[in-house]
Design an enzyme around this catalytic site. Structure first.
Site, PDB file in Angstrom:
ATOM      1  N   SER A 199       0.847  -1.187   0.000  1.00  0.00           N
ATOM      2  CA  SER A 199       0.000   0.000   0.000  1.00  0.00           C
ATOM      3  C   SER A 199       0.885   1.240   0.000  1.00  0.00           C
ATOM      4  CB  SER A 199      -0.898   0.010   1.241  1.00  0.00           C
ATOM      5  OG  SER A 199      -0.111   0.161   2.416  1.00  0.00           O
ATOM      6  N   LYS A 200       0.258   2.407  -0.041  1.00  0.00           N
ATOM      7  CA  LYS A 200       1.017   3.645  -0.168  1.00  0.00           C
ATOM      8  C   LYS A 200       1.940   3.900   1.020  1.00  0.00           C
ATOM      9  CE  LYS A 200      -1.658   6.223  -3.515  1.00  0.00           C
ATOM     10  NZ  LYS A 200      -2.236   7.513  -3.879  1.00  0.00           N
ATOM     11  N   ARG A 201       1.630   3.296   2.150  1.00  0.00           N
ATOM     12  CA  ARG A 201       2.509   3.531   3.300  1.00  0.00           C
ATOM     13  C   ARG A 201       3.885   2.885   3.121  1.00  0.00           C
ATOM     14  NH1 ARG A 201      -0.654  -0.677   5.299  1.00  0.00           N
ATOM     15  NH2 ARG A 201       0.491  -2.430   6.192  1.00  0.00           N
TER      16      ARG A 201
END
Length: 463
Positions: A238-240
């Site tokens: 994910s973007k994290r």
């Protein structure tokens, strides 16, 4: 033996992300390795979410990665007539049928199945009714009541699905639009696709697609379902975990060859080798060494690999990729000998092209931005005489070469009783505005005598 034909069928509901790029890469590499064909197909049947902006972003990202295609891009929405022709053929052969059951009736069937402890599914009410096409009817595939459908998978091995747990699934909606699984099979058949490498999140669709192939009397393609890409914490990417769109990595200064090198190693191996050129990958890629375990995406590892690819390229190869990052800093520079010399001085210490552009800025500006902490530490009044003498000596040189500069600095070291490091840092700050730069001599030679003297005098003057 038929030539290998692979495909990449992205859905244009967003940008091209790492997982999709890796799938495209595996199919492209296998087609190139076997001198087969690679087909690009845009699966845009989700009309509400599909956009032209996403299509353009996907095409742009593939072009940047250097993943070209031999056919396409085809658009699935433009092939509705073909899909329906095959659906009609299935109905005519008795492998599919019209169903008039309402959504409420289907819900009731599922509830009854749950109440009996069975899997909630359609009970086949219309299977033998011989209905014709009418408003509100759907078309369902007539699936086997018993036995198993086995997915022969080159990555995961054989996976068996019980046919009794698959209901007669819909292949055409009541509005006349084909369902995803039917459209995929028909497209793959008509485009000659015989090798399908895709994420294992598609494995659940594969038995349904196999039943459609069998109902059409068609040969099955080779299937390979590769595990998903996970973050370093083993959670779904994910973007994290860092940038997600492939285009973001371009903007961050990664080389396309480094990205494809890293991505292919997230699910394929060739002994202990980590660094691959594009040519290496095409020569060595195979399906036998696709991994069964999920790849762990680690941005720091990709960055380290990117640095190696920067060092492996020639300055001329890096030039076109480097200049956009300079332009982002407001510097319009030509792809010329000077820029190639600049790149050569920065290659050994640059992890990304963005880093390289920042480090190169001092070469192109009239006056470098001064790091005040560095100036306070090294551009002291005690160094003013040394800098002025260096400027005078360099200006008087008729032969501006490294040996001549070495002679100048040796004399300054003797005159001021200083080691080379004690004069190098003030000179470095005077020339670049910082304490970190390429080697003194290579930097001064590229910058040229006039700019070198000008900057040293300006730094001495500020003292």
């Amino acid at each position: 033996m038929k030539p290998v034909v692979t495909r990449f069928p992205p859905s244009p509901t967003g940008f091209l992300h790492i997982g999709g790029a890796r799938t495209a890469l595996f199919n492209w590499l296998y087609a190139r390795k076997t001198r087969g064909k690679f087909v690009l197909r845009i699966e845009d049947t989700d009309v509400d979410r599909s956009t032209r902006e996403s299509v353009d972003a996907i095409l742009d990202a593939l072009a940047w990665l250097g993943i070209d295609w031999d056919e396409g891009p085809y658009f699935q929405t433009e092939r509705k007539e073909i899909h329906n022709r095959y659906i009609d053929k299935l109905v005519a052969s008795g492998h599919a049928y019209y169903c008039s059951c309402t959504p409420e009736e289907i819900d009731a069937m599922r509830e009854q199945a749950r109440a009996k402890g069975l899997k909630p599914m359609y009970n086949g009410k219309c299977r033998e009714r011989g209905l014709s096409k009418a408003p509100g009817t759907v078309v369902r595939l007539k699936t086997p009541d018993s036995g198993v459908t086995v997915v022969n998978d080159i990555v995961k091995g054989d996976t068996a699905f019980q046919n009794a747990e698959m209901d007669d699934f819909i292949i055409r909606r009541s509005d006349g639009s084909p369902m995803y699984n039917l459209a995929v099979v028909v497209d793959d058949l008509t485009m000659g696709i015989n090798t399908i490498i895709r994420g294992d999140d598609h494995l659940i669709n594969t038995p349904k697609q196999i039943l459609i192939y069998q109902a059409l009397g068609a040969d099955l393609p080779v299937f390979g379902h590769v595990p998903m890409v996970l973050g370093p914490d083993k959670a779904r990417l994910s973007k994290r975990h860092g940038a997600m769109s492939v285009s973001e990595y371009r903007d961050m200064g990664y080389l396309p060859d480094a990205v494809i090198n890293y991505l292919v190693r997230l699910g394929w191996s060739h002994g202990d080798q980590e660094f691959f050129t594009r040519r290496d990958l095409i020569e060595k890629f195979d399906l036998e060494h696709l991994g069964r375990s999920a790849g762990m995406f680690d941005l720091s590892k990709m960055t380290a690999l990117n640095a190696k690819h920067i060092q492996a390229k020639t300055p001329a190869e890096l030039g076109p990729l480097f200049l956009p990052h300079l332009q982002h800093l407001g510097i319009d520079a030509p792809d010329d000998v000077f820029t190639h010399q600049v790149i050569e001085t920065l290659q050994p210490r640059s992890k990304t092209l963005k880093d390289m552009a920042r480090a190169a800025r001092f070469y192109y500006v009239d006056e470098p931005e001064m790091d005040e902490k560095a100036a306070a530490k090294f551009l002291t009044p005690e160094m003013a005489d040394m800098l002025n003498q260096a400027a005078d000596a360099i200006e008087s040189l008729s032969d501006y070469t490294q040996p001549a500069l070495e002679t100048v600095f040796k004399k300054i070291m003797a005159d001021f009783n200083l080691g080379f490091g004690k004069i190098a840092q003030p000179l470095r700050v005077a020339i670049t505005g910082t304490t970190v730069s390429p080697g003194i001599f290579e930097m001064l030679l590229i910058l040229g005598k006039e700019k070198t003297v000008q900057r040293i005098r300006r730094a001495a003057g500020r003292m």
